[in-house]
Write a protein that holds these residues in place. Sequence first.
Motif, short mmCIF file in Angstrom:
data_model
loop_
_atom_site.label_atom_id
_atom_site.label_comp_id
_atom_site.label_asym_id
_atom_site.label_seq_id
_atom_site.Cartn_x
_atom_site.Cartn_y
_atom_site.Cartn_z
N LEU A 34 0.83 -1.21 0.00
CA LEU A 34 0.00 0.00 0.00
C LEU A 34 0.86 1.25 0.00
O LEU A 34 0.57 2.23 -0.71
CB LEU A 34 -0.92 -0.01 1.21
N VAL A 55 -7.85 6.57 -2.25
CA VAL A 55 -8.19 5.16 -2.44
C VAL A 55 -8.80 4.95 -3.82
O VAL A 55 -8.50 3.97 -4.51
CB VAL A 55 -9.16 4.69 -1.34
N VAL A 107 -7.30 -1.75 1.88
CA VAL A 107 -7.65 -0.59 2.70
C VAL A 107 -8.67 -1.00 3.77
O VAL A 107 -8.58 -0.57 4.93
CB VAL A 107 -8.21 0.54 1.81
N ALA A 146 -6.25 3.09 5.03
CA ALA A 146 -5.71 3.78 3.85
C ALA A 146 -4.25 4.13 4.05
O ALA A 146 -3.83 4.49 5.17
CB ALA A 146 -6.52 5.02 3.55
#
Length: 532
Positions: free
Chosen positions: A395, A412, A426, A431
């Motif tokens: 991420l 996102v 997420v 996030a």
Amino acid sequence: MASTDLLGRWFCIDGDCGIVRYVGPVDGTKGEWLGVEWESLKRGKHRGSKDGKQYFHVMANTDSGSFIRKIERIDWGQTLLSAAREQYIVDINELHVPQTIDGKRGKVEVVGLDKIAKQQGDLRSLIVLGLDSQRVFGIGDHVEKEQTKRLLGSSHTLSLAKNYLSKWQDVVDIVETLDKIQTLDVSANHFESPLINSGENGSIRKVDTLRIDSSPSLSWQDICSVAKQLSVRSLSFGWSNLSLLSPIPSLLVQSLDSLEELLLECNQISDFSTLGCLPKLRVLNLSGNQTLIEISSPSGFANLESLNLARTGIDNWKSVDSLALMPRLHTLHLFQTPLFEISTHLNTPQITSEKEEANLDAPRAQVLGRLANIHKLDGTVVTAEERIEMERYYLSLCARQIEKDLDEATLVDVLSQSFPRIQDLVNKHGAPRLPKLQEAKLKSRLAKVSIEVVRGSDVASAEVLQTETKPLICTMLVRQLYPIAIRLARTRSFSLFICVDGFCDQWTCLDTSIRPLSFYGLEDGSIIRILI
């Protein structure tokens, strides 16, 4: 041996080898000739013709043909039974073993060699036959066949690589004679396409494992026909310059329902999508196919569990993303591909920033972040702790591609348009933060460590030979340090120790390979020593 039996036979004479293409008269001469195609181009003179008349055709389409007489010094090889006797039966009188051997406590008498020779000489007790490079051409006549069945019928594993086999029917005769054979290796022989003539490829009996590597004259159709005929479960056809995997006819697909493992290492394959129709294929090895650089939406592969793409030319992450279409895939090999050798970037093999340092973890994080079902990657089991860490790292790598400040929802949404599994990750981990905001978080996961190569009997007082500073993720497993240690120490014989206080007062041995470095208290300033 009848002259007609020589057609298609492999032979050697005076160090040169070839195959018989013609047996019969030659105009303007007396007697019988053998028209042969030589393995070496230096030995041949023509392409099977003389005085304008074509007697045979040279498969290699080169001037490697000639005519020779059938003379005694031609080596036609030997039968399977003859090779087994030569390989395994020992004449005790030919062994030059002393009657006594000098030992630490005096002379030791040598006894029992006659019993050992007698036991090994009983061919009926052999279950594994290793007859590589023994000049075997086949079973032989009916009498030889019956003797072979009686003496070698207990064998379940037979290796016949690098022999004189040139006719597939000879292999069929061997399999039918030794009806307990389950593992058969006929690699690097002299078969030619078509291996099985039409109408002759009906199923004989099941052979579990077949290796037919290093057979560049055979086609993919030949290999499929063999797999059908022997109802093979595991098939290896590597190092054979195979480039085209043509579509498998639907009727043949139904006959390949026993094929579970397919090993196609070190060929020239660029597309393997046609293999998706194999109904029970579980293991596929394509390692070493450097022409394989892209995978486009593979269909099928409903039962594929293990895929080896090591040492291929895969250089884009979209190809990795496409593997998510294989529902049961849980084991993957991608080492020594351009992705793992160069890149930390998400979509190209180029590093986009001076601050973005290439390391061992970034490509692994991308694979585990993109593919949710991978349990074993490049031979290392993916623990639950590592998956969490690598998914979070993935991420963060995705967020590095965003160059402007965005709110969480927009971030996102933007990432989901470019990278797979973003929304799922997420929901699981939260996030990611943009690069400026996540700097402290990254630092908290990375520890700046000094890695020292030392020599001596005691790690604390050992001589320091080399030092390197490297950032390590705290959840990295001890065994993931091994490649680094091997590279620095230039040996595979070493022990790993850690000192977490930075003062070299107390050293702890990293003796459990599957534990994360955090278990040993890894932090900034820690020292890891490689003791050689």
